[in-house]
Design a protein around this motif. Sequence first.
Motif, PDB file in Angstrom:
ATOM      1  N   LEU A   1       0.769  -1.239   0.045  1.00 39.81           N
ATOM      2  CA  LEU A   1       0.094   0.094  -0.061  1.00 39.81           C
ATOM      3  C   LEU A   1       0.831   1.194   0.021  1.00 39.81           C
ATOM      4  O   LEU A   1       0.246   2.384  -0.302  1.00 39.81           O
ATOM      5  N   THR A   2       2.084   1.135   0.316  1.00 39.64           N
ATOM      6  CA  THR A   2       3.018   2.244   0.022  1.00 39.64           C
ATOM      7  C   THR A   2       4.302   2.271  -0.553  1.00 39.64           C
ATOM      8  O   THR A   2       5.159   2.786  -0.373  1.00 39.64           O
ATOM      9  N   VAL A   3       4.242   1.545  -1.805  1.00 34.91           N
ATOM     10  CA  VAL A   3       4.945   1.413  -2.553  1.00 34.91           C
ATOM     11  C   VAL A   3       5.459   2.639  -3.368  1.00 34.91           C
ATOM     12  O   VAL A   3       6.775   3.069  -3.441  1.00 34.91           O
ATOM     13  N   ASP A   4       4.735   3.765  -3.641  1.00 35.20           N
ATOM     14  CA  ASP A   4       5.272   5.278  -4.224  1.00 35.20           C
ATOM     15  C   ASP A   4       5.909   5.822  -3.019  1.00 35.20           C
ATOM     16  O   ASP A   4       7.155   6.205  -3.468  1.00 35.20           O
ATOM     17  N   SER A   5       5.668   5.738  -1.787  1.00 35.92           N
ATOM     18  CA  SER A   5       6.498   6.410  -1.036  1.00 35.92           C
ATOM     19  C   SER A   5       7.763   5.750  -0.503  1.00 35.92           C
ATOM     20  O   SER A   5       8.764   6.226  -0.447  1.00 35.92           O
ATOM     21  N   ALA A   6       7.790   4.401  -0.840  1.00 34.20           N
ATOM     22  CA  ALA A   6       8.964   3.606  -0.376  1.00 34.20           C
ATOM     23  C   ALA A   6      10.151   3.746  -1.540  1.00 34.20           C
ATOM     24  O   ALA A   6      11.216   3.978  -1.425  1.00 34.20           O
ATOM     25  N   LEU A   7       9.360   3.760  -2.871  1.00 38.87           N
ATOM     26  CA  LEU A   7      10.316   4.029  -3.924  1.00 38.87           C
ATOM     27  C   LEU A   7      10.923   5.557  -4.059  1.00 38.87           C
ATOM     28  O   LEU A   7      12.176   5.899  -3.966  1.00 38.87           O
ATOM     29  N   ALA A   8       9.832   6.510  -3.356  1.00 41.03           N
ATOM     30  CA  ALA A   8      10.598   8.007  -3.398  1.00 41.03           C
ATOM     31  C   ALA A   8      11.605   8.152  -2.314  1.00 41.03           C
ATOM     32  O   ALA A   8      12.473   8.945  -2.297  1.00 41.03           O
ATOM     33  N   MET A   9      11.575   7.309  -1.094  1.00 36.58           N
ATOM     34  CA  MET A   9      12.658   7.290  -0.425  1.00 36.58           C
ATOM     35  C   MET A   9      13.901   6.592  -0.793  1.00 36.58           C
ATOM     36  O   MET A   9      14.919   6.670  -0.209  1.00 36.58           O
ATOM     37  N   GLY A  10      13.937   5.916  -2.038  1.00 37.04           N
ATOM     38  CA  GLY A  10      15.032   5.187  -2.501  1.00 37.04           C
ATOM     39  C   GLY A  10      14.790   3.716  -2.612  1.00 37.04           C
ATOM     40  O   GLY A  10      16.008   2.971  -2.640  1.00 37.04           O
ATOM     41  N   ALA A  11      13.850   3.325  -1.899  1.00 34.75           N
ATOM     42  CA  ALA A  11      13.750   1.749  -2.193  1.00 34.75           C
ATOM     43  C   ALA A  11      14.248   1.178  -3.720  1.00 34.75           C
ATOM     44  O   ALA A  11      13.918   1.774  -4.688  1.00 34.75           O
ATOM     45  N   ASP A  12      14.644  -0.047  -3.842  1.00 35.78           N
ATOM     46  CA  ASP A  12      15.022  -0.734  -4.997  1.00 35.78           C
ATOM     47  C   ASP A  12      13.925  -1.326  -5.811  1.00 35.78           C
ATOM     48  O   ASP A  12      13.846  -1.611  -7.041  1.00 35.78           O
ATOM     49  N   GLY A  13      12.924  -1.490  -4.918  1.00 38.14           N
ATOM     50  CA  GLY A  13      11.701  -2.604  -5.600  1.00 38.14           C
ATOM     51  C   GLY A  13      10.826  -2.970  -4.594  1.00 38.14           C
ATOM     52  O   GLY A  13      10.865  -2.400  -3.420  1.00 38.14           O
ATOM     53  N   VAL A  14       9.796  -3.665  -5.133  1.00 28.22           N
ATOM     54  CA  VAL A  14       8.607  -4.070  -4.333  1.00 28.22           C
ATOM     55  C   VAL A  14       8.461  -5.715  -4.420  1.00 28.22           C
ATOM     56  O   VAL A  14       8.357  -6.026  -5.350  1.00 28.22           O
ATOM     57  N   VAL A  15       8.190  -6.160  -3.426  1.00 23.05           N
ATOM     58  CA  VAL A  15       7.430  -7.645  -3.453  1.00 23.05           C
ATOM     59  C   VAL A  15       6.182  -7.798  -2.842  1.00 23.05           C
ATOM     60  O   VAL A  15       5.725  -7.945  -1.691  1.00 23.05           O
ATOM     61  N   PRO A  16       5.172  -7.324  -3.750  1.00 20.34           N
ATOM     62  CA  PRO A  16       3.764  -7.469  -3.423  1.00 20.34           C
ATOM     63  C   PRO A  16       3.001  -8.539  -3.445  1.00 20.34           C
ATOM     64  O   PRO A  16       2.784  -9.124  -4.717  1.00 20.34           O
ATOM     65  N   GLY A  17       2.329  -9.126  -2.442  1.00 20.97           N
ATOM     66  CA  GLY A  17       1.398 -10.220  -2.644  1.00 20.97           C
ATOM     67  C   GLY A  17       0.280  -9.942  -3.631  1.00 20.97           C
ATOM     68  O   GLY A  17      -0.014 -10.855  -4.461  1.00 20.97           O
ATOM     69  N   LEU A  18      -0.208  -8.722  -3.670  1.00 23.87           N
ATOM     70  CA  LEU A  18      -1.340  -8.238  -4.782  1.00 23.87           C
ATOM     71  C   LEU A  18      -0.829  -8.374  -5.718  1.00 23.87           C
ATOM     72  O   LEU A  18      -1.648  -8.463  -6.757  1.00 23.87           O
ATOM     73  N   GLY A  19       0.565  -8.246  -6.250  1.00 19.82           N
ATOM     74  CA  GLY A  19       1.009  -8.455  -7.464  1.00 19.82           C
ATOM     75  C   GLY A  19       0.613  -9.605  -8.020  1.00 19.82           C
ATOM     76  O   GLY A  19       0.959  -9.833  -9.401  1.00 19.82           O
ATOM     77  N   ASN A  20       0.206 -10.672  -7.425  1.00 24.57           N
ATOM     78  CA  ASN A  20      -0.320 -11.781  -8.157  1.00 24.57           C
ATOM     79  C   ASN A  20      -1.516 -11.610  -9.098  1.00 24.57           C
ATOM     80  O   ASN A  20      -1.748 -12.111 -10.134  1.00 24.57           O
ATOM     81  N   VAL A  21      -2.253 -10.973  -8.408  1.00 29.13           N
ATOM     82  CA  VAL A  21      -3.435 -10.692  -8.935  1.00 29.13           C
ATOM     83  C   VAL A  21      -3.547  -9.523  -9.949  1.00 29.13           C
ATOM     84  O   VAL A  21      -4.202  -9.632 -10.973  1.00 29.13           O
ATOM     85  N   ASP A  22      -2.708  -8.515  -9.904  1.00 31.30           N
ATOM     86  CA  ASP A  22      -2.562  -7.450 -10.725  1.00 31.30           C
ATOM     87  C   ASP A  22      -1.226  -7.047 -10.935  1.00 31.30           C
ATOM     88  O   ASP A  22      -0.724  -5.870 -10.558  1.00 31.30           O
ATOM     89  N   PRO A  23      -0.212  -7.860 -11.516  1.00 32.20           N
ATOM     90  CA  PRO A  23       1.185  -7.597 -11.911  1.00 32.20           C
ATOM     91  C   PRO A  23       1.195  -6.478 -12.433  1.00 32.20           C
ATOM     92  O   PRO A  23       2.007  -5.657 -12.406  1.00 32.20           O
TER      93      PRO A  23
END
Length: 311
Positions: free
Chosen positions: A199-221
């Motif tokens: 739910l906070t991927v945009d803010s994590a990437l804005a902080m400098g995260a390299d990527g995301v491991v989203p469970g919901l990404g199975n449903v809507d990759p």
Amino acid sequence: MTLPTPLTGVVPPVCTPLTPDSEVDVPSLTRLVDHLVGAGVDGLFVLGSTSEVAYLPDGHRRTVMETVVRHVAGQLPVLAGAIDMTTLRVLDHVRAAERAGADAVVVTAPYYTRTHPAEIARHFRLVAAASGVPVFAYDQPASVPLKLGADLVLELAAEGVLAGLKDSSGDEGGFRQVLLGARARTDISGFGVLTGSELTVDSALAMGADGVVPGLGNVDPEGYVRLYRSCRAGDWERARAEQERLCGLFGMVEVGDPARMGRSSSALGAFKAALHLRGVIACPATAAPQIPLSSSEVERVGKYLAAAGLL
């Protein structure tokens, strides 16, 4: 394949489709992999929490790893959870992951017994010393007695013990501490920091995260790929709109009645029901002792999909 350093992008934790009699549904698993790869994801993480790793016997784990690695055939990296209660058991899973051809392993701190930070550090050092592939730490304090502190993560990264971190703690301050520390220290390079908070991927990437491991990404990759690419392009308005759409879709994890089932049954049941409704997997069964969703709860999952434009 050689794992990129740092690992970046969208790396979904792949659900484990099961048959009605609780065997791994291999044809559905390969369809799910095609569904994810076709959406443009950057890697796959098998045998994590969304994969129901805690519920799967060792034979099921091997089947999942071997099937996914063989089917991906080097198109993108495959990370495998080597998750168990103690170091010796984890080392067994690491060896199995290496034999299956996984590109990296993902390891939590020991659990069930209470451990000291020094024992957690020793655990990761022993695993890394015995592993022939990179080791990612998995910060999952909902299931593990102690949260992985930023100082410990950075120390192990500087030693070369850890290749990266998957942070599902929900502690945004601690997550930022790791990012700032990894950026500031000259003895750390190629260390990937990925958020597990859908739910906070945009803010994590804005902080400098390299990527995301989203469970919901199975449903809507596709949605998470669009979100990641919008953030990397600096189109924060489009990223926020996509993130908010995904936040609405994520509401499906609450369809299960809390009076008769736990959150895991509700969330994983919803993901699998959604994949079944979308025609990706043949059966929405979850592993025992999780409780299946009712027909009315599945119907509510369908409404979330329709509202998000996925049905």
